[in-house]
Design a protein around this motif. Structure first.
Motif, mmCIF file in Angstrom:
data_model
loop_
_atom_site.group_PDB
_atom_site.id
_atom_site.type_symbol
_atom_site.label_atom_id
_atom_site.label_comp_id
_atom_site.label_asym_id
_atom_site.label_seq_id
_atom_site.Cartn_x
_atom_site.Cartn_y
_atom_site.Cartn_z
ATOM 1 N N ASN A 258 0.820 -1.214 0.000
ATOM 2 C CA ASN A 258 0.000 0.000 0.000
ATOM 3 C C ASN A 258 0.856 1.266 0.000
ATOM 4 O OD1 ASN A 258 -2.721 -0.833 -0.144
ATOM 5 N ND2 ASN A 258 -2.662 -1.506 1.988
ATOM 6 N N SER A 259 2.016 1.210 0.651
ATOM 7 C CA SER A 259 2.893 2.369 0.622
ATOM 8 C C SER A 259 3.415 2.630 -0.790
ATOM 9 C CB SER A 259 4.057 2.171 1.587
ATOM 10 O OG SER A 259 4.881 1.088 1.180
ATOM 11 N N GLN A 260 3.599 1.567 -1.567
ATOM 12 C CA GLN A 260 4.026 1.724 -2.954
ATOM 13 C C GLN A 260 2.879 2.179 -3.852
ATOM 14 O OE1 GLN A 260 5.763 -2.403 -3.232
ATOM 15 N NE2 GLN A 260 7.483 -1.292 -4.136
ATOM 16 N N LEU A 261 1.655 1.810 -3.474
ATOM 17 C CA LEU A 261 0.493 2.129 -4.307
ATOM 18 C C LEU A 261 -0.012 3.552 -4.092
ATOM 19 C CD1 LEU A 261 -1.563 -1.196 -4.027
ATOM 20 C CD2 LEU A 261 -0.272 -0.366 -6.002
ATOM 21 N N ARG A 263 1.356 6.332 -4.797
ATOM 22 C CA ARG A 263 1.588 7.184 -5.969
ATOM 23 C C ARG A 263 0.636 6.866 -7.110
ATOM 24 N NH1 ARG A 263 5.461 4.654 -9.587
ATOM 25 N NH2 ARG A 263 6.084 2.603 -8.807
ATOM 26 N N HIS A 264 -0.058 5.723 -7.018
ATOM 27 C CA HIS A 264 -1.089 5.382 -8.003
ATOM 28 C C HIS A 264 -2.494 5.704 -7.487
ATOM 29 C CE1 HIS A 264 1.769 3.271 -10.615
ATOM 30 N NE2 HIS A 264 2.261 2.689 -9.523
ATOM 31 N N ASN A 265 -2.575 6.327 -6.297
ATOM 32 C CA ASN A 265 -3.875 6.625 -5.678
ATOM 33 C C ASN A 265 -4.723 5.361 -5.560
ATOM 34 O OD1 ASN A 265 -3.418 9.436 -5.381
ATOM 35 N ND2 ASN A 265 -3.889 9.727 -7.549
ATOM 36 N N THR A 266 -4.068 4.276 -5.156
ATOM 37 C CA THR A 266 -4.730 2.975 -5.065
ATOM 38 C C THR A 266 -4.356 2.332 -3.735
ATOM 39 O OG1 THR A 266 -4.589 2.698 -7.468
ATOM 40 C CG2 THR A 266 -5.012 0.722 -6.188
ATOM 41 N N SER A 267 -5.260 1.540 -3.201
ATOM 42 C CA SER A 267 -4.987 0.775 -1.986
ATOM 43 C C SER A 267 -5.579 -0.611 -2.135
ATOM 44 C CB SER A 267 -5.569 1.476 -0.756
ATOM 45 O OG SER A 267 -6.984 1.567 -0.858
ATOM 46 N N ILE A 268 -5.142 -1.525 -1.274
ATOM 47 C CA ILE A 268 -5.607 -2.906 -1.346
ATOM 48 C C ILE A 268 -5.825 -3.451 0.057
ATOM 49 C CG2 ILE A 268 -3.238 -3.787 -1.416
ATOM 50 C CD1 ILE A 268 -4.283 -6.114 -3.101
ATOM 51 N N GLU A 269 -6.794 -4.326 0.180
ATOM 52 C CA GLU A 269 -7.064 -5.016 1.439
ATOM 53 C C GLU A 269 -7.537 -6.424 1.121
ATOM 54 O OE1 GLU A 269 -9.799 -4.618 5.494
ATOM 55 O OE2 GLU A 269 -10.083 -3.245 3.811
ATOM 56 N N VAL A 304 -2.333 -7.020 -8.929
ATOM 57 C CA VAL A 304 -2.402 -5.569 -8.784
ATOM 58 C C VAL A 304 -1.726 -4.891 -9.975
ATOM 59 C CG1 VAL A 304 -1.645 -3.608 -7.383
ATOM 60 C CG2 VAL A 304 -2.517 -5.659 -6.266
ATOM 61 N N ALA A 305 -0.587 -5.422 -10.395
ATOM 62 C CA ALA A 305 0.115 -4.852 -11.545
ATOM 63 C C ALA A 305 -0.738 -4.963 -12.807
ATOM 64 C CB ALA A 305 1.456 -5.555 -11.737
ATOM 65 N N ARG A 306 -1.424 -6.095 -12.966
ATOM 66 C CA ARG A 306 -2.292 -6.261 -14.135
ATOM 67 C C ARG A 306 -3.439 -5.251 -14.113
ATOM 68 N NH1 ARG A 306 -3.173 -11.202 -13.501
ATOM 69 N NH2 ARG A 306 -1.629 -12.007 -14.985
ATOM 70 N N HIS A 307 -3.987 -5.018 -12.923
ATOM 71 C CA HIS A 307 -5.079 -4.045 -12.808
ATOM 72 C C HIS A 307 -4.593 -2.639 -13.136
ATOM 73 C CE1 HIS A 307 -8.570 -1.913 -11.142
ATOM 74 N NE2 HIS A 307 -7.689 -1.125 -10.545
ATOM 75 N N LEU A 308 -3.409 -2.258 -12.613
ATOM 76 C CA LEU A 308 -2.896 -0.918 -12.870
ATOM 77 C C LEU A 308 -2.580 -0.715 -14.348
ATOM 78 C CD1 LEU A 308 -0.482 -0.445 -9.813
ATOM 79 C CD2 LEU A 308 -2.773 0.521 -10.123
ATOM 80 N N THR A 309 -2.104 -1.774 -14.998
ATOM 81 C CA THR A 309 -1.787 -1.656 -16.418
ATOM 82 C C THR A 309 -3.044 -1.501 -17.257
ATOM 83 O OG1 THR A 309 0.184 -3.035 -16.072
ATOM 84 C CG2 THR A 309 -0.585 -2.758 -18.336
ATOM 85 N N ALA A 310 -4.085 -2.231 -16.867
ATOM 86 C CA ALA A 310 -5.330 -2.186 -17.650
ATOM 87 C C ALA A 310 -6.180 -0.965 -17.322
ATOM 88 C CB ALA A 310 -6.145 -3.459 -17.408
ATOM 89 N N HIS A 311 -6.011 -0.393 -16.132
ATOM 90 C CA HIS A 311 -6.831 0.753 -15.719
ATOM 91 C C HIS A 311 -5.919 1.887 -15.246
ATOM 92 C CE1 HIS A 311 -9.194 -2.951 -15.100
ATOM 93 N NE2 HIS A 311 -10.234 -2.237 -15.506
ATOM 94 N N ASN A 312 -4.975 2.285 -16.085
ATOM 95 C CA ASN A 312 -4.020 3.303 -15.666
ATOM 96 C C ASN A 312 -4.639 4.687 -15.540
ATOM 97 O OD1 ASN A 312 -4.488 3.740 -18.327
ATOM 98 N ND2 ASN A 312 -2.358 3.495 -19.004
#
Length: 356
Positions: A258-261, A263-269, A304-312
């Motif tokens: 989450n600390s890395q995410l 900068r992408h304005n994204t979080s995960i749980e 998560v990487a796949r999601h960020l790539t598809a929904h950048n």
């Protein structure tokens, strides 16, 4: 004229003042940080805190390193991570220490990588060595830290070159022109020696009153010379990780992700079932915490990487990880919806009057 009450008061005040140490770290704070980051090793951390108290009080032997410690145990139980977190707690950076991977020094002539080339050989005048003197020396308020990782994999002549460090706090390079001081240094070593034997005798865990620490310590005595072991300050056994500790380790990996995410304005749980699935399919009983990290990377980070790539172009997204058919599925949820405290009220639309 000095009254007796004034003398007693001054003595009482001087006795109640806290100990002034030249070091900027507090052993209790270091211990609290380690217990928050390292699982199942509270006994080792408590012993380490007691040694740091001795150092902070200035009661250590000034002819030797501030601390020499050997961590033994199976792979992936937190031995190397312990040193990283000590560096984080003392210096504010987890990489603020000199690390020597002893598995790269498996032949006798590699001792020159530590002690430097002898006179007449290439590099002798330059005093070249793998040791980073700045990280080893530290400062007047913060000790240097050095880690000799997996020392059992190095040639015995390489290991014996460390004896002067442990005994005298000084390493004189082979050229004879320079010495490196370790008297302001925390010296850590790690070893997996005995792990294969302990793995083959896993059934001993079910025998009351028997633990694996004795197996590791006897293997240590068979592998290293007595004179080398006798110069080590403390030898600490890292116990095997249990399944109860693993979900909290997965939560720690979530926090790091989450600390890395940010900068992408994204979080995960992840839901609890997803965390348990990562633990139970990781093989952590054999490979330790590293197996959890690999499984987390395969099941979560790649998704998560796949999601960020598809929904950048998606902003402010919260990903909920749920377990479905032995796979972790990420369901995007708007952060606004996730954190909204009250549901929005429907707009009021006045009704048109009915014709009579």
């Amino acid at each position: 004229m000095v009254f007796v009450t004034d003398r007693i008061r001054s003595q009482t005040q001087s006795q109640s003042q806290p100990l002034l140490s030249r070091f900027a770290f507090q052993p209790a704070e270091v211990s609290a940080h380690l217990k928050a980051c390292i699982r199942s090793q509270d006994a080792v951390i408590d012993r380490l805190e007691s040694q740091l108290n001795v150092i902070s009080a200035g009661l250590n032997d000034r002819r030797r390193p501030l601390l020499s410690a050997l961590f033994i145990g199976a792979t992936g139980v937190g031995k190397t991570e312990m040193v990283r977190q000590v560096a984080q707690a003392i210096h504010g950076r987890s990489d603020a220490f000199c690390r020597i991977d002893m598995n790269t020094l498996a032949q006798s002539h590699y001792s020159a990588a530590i002690t430097g080339a002898p006179p007449g050989y290439v590099g002798s005048k330059e005093n070249l060595s793998l040791l980073n003197e700045d990280l080893i020396s530290g400062t007047s308020s913060r000790p240097g830290i050095v880690l000799f990782d997996e020392i059992e994999k190095a040639d015995h002549s390489v290991v014996l070159s460390l004896m002067n460090i442990l005994d005298n706090g000084t390493l004189k390079l082979a050229s004879g022109q320079k010495s490196i001081s370790f008297t302001n240094t925390l010296v850590f070593m790690t070893s997996n020696v005995g792990s294969r034997l302990a793995e083959s005798l896993r059934w001993l865990d079910s025998v009351p009153g028997v633990n694996r620490s004795g197996l590791y310590k006897r293997a240590l005595e068979r592998h290293f010379n007595t004179e080398f072991i006798n110069r080590i300050g403390i030898v600490e056994y890292f116990s095997a990780l249990t399944s109860e500790d693993m979900p909290s380790l997965v939560e720690g990996l979530e926090q790091s992700l989450n600390s890395q995410l940010k900068r992408h304005n994204t979080s995960i749980e992840l839901e609890p079932a997803a965390r348990d699935f990562i633990v139970m399919t990781s093989g952590f009983r054999k490979y330790g915490a590293r197996a959890i990290e690999r499984r987390f990377r395969d099941l979560v980070i790649t998704e998560v990487a796949r999601h960020l790539t598809a929904h950048n172009d998606t902003m402010n997204t919260h990903l909920q990880g749920v377990l479905s058919e032995r796979q972790i599925t990420l369901l995007p949820v708007s952060l606004a919806e996730t954190h909204s405290e009250f549901p929005s009220e429907p707009e009021f639309t006045p009704k048109s009057p009915k014709a009579t």
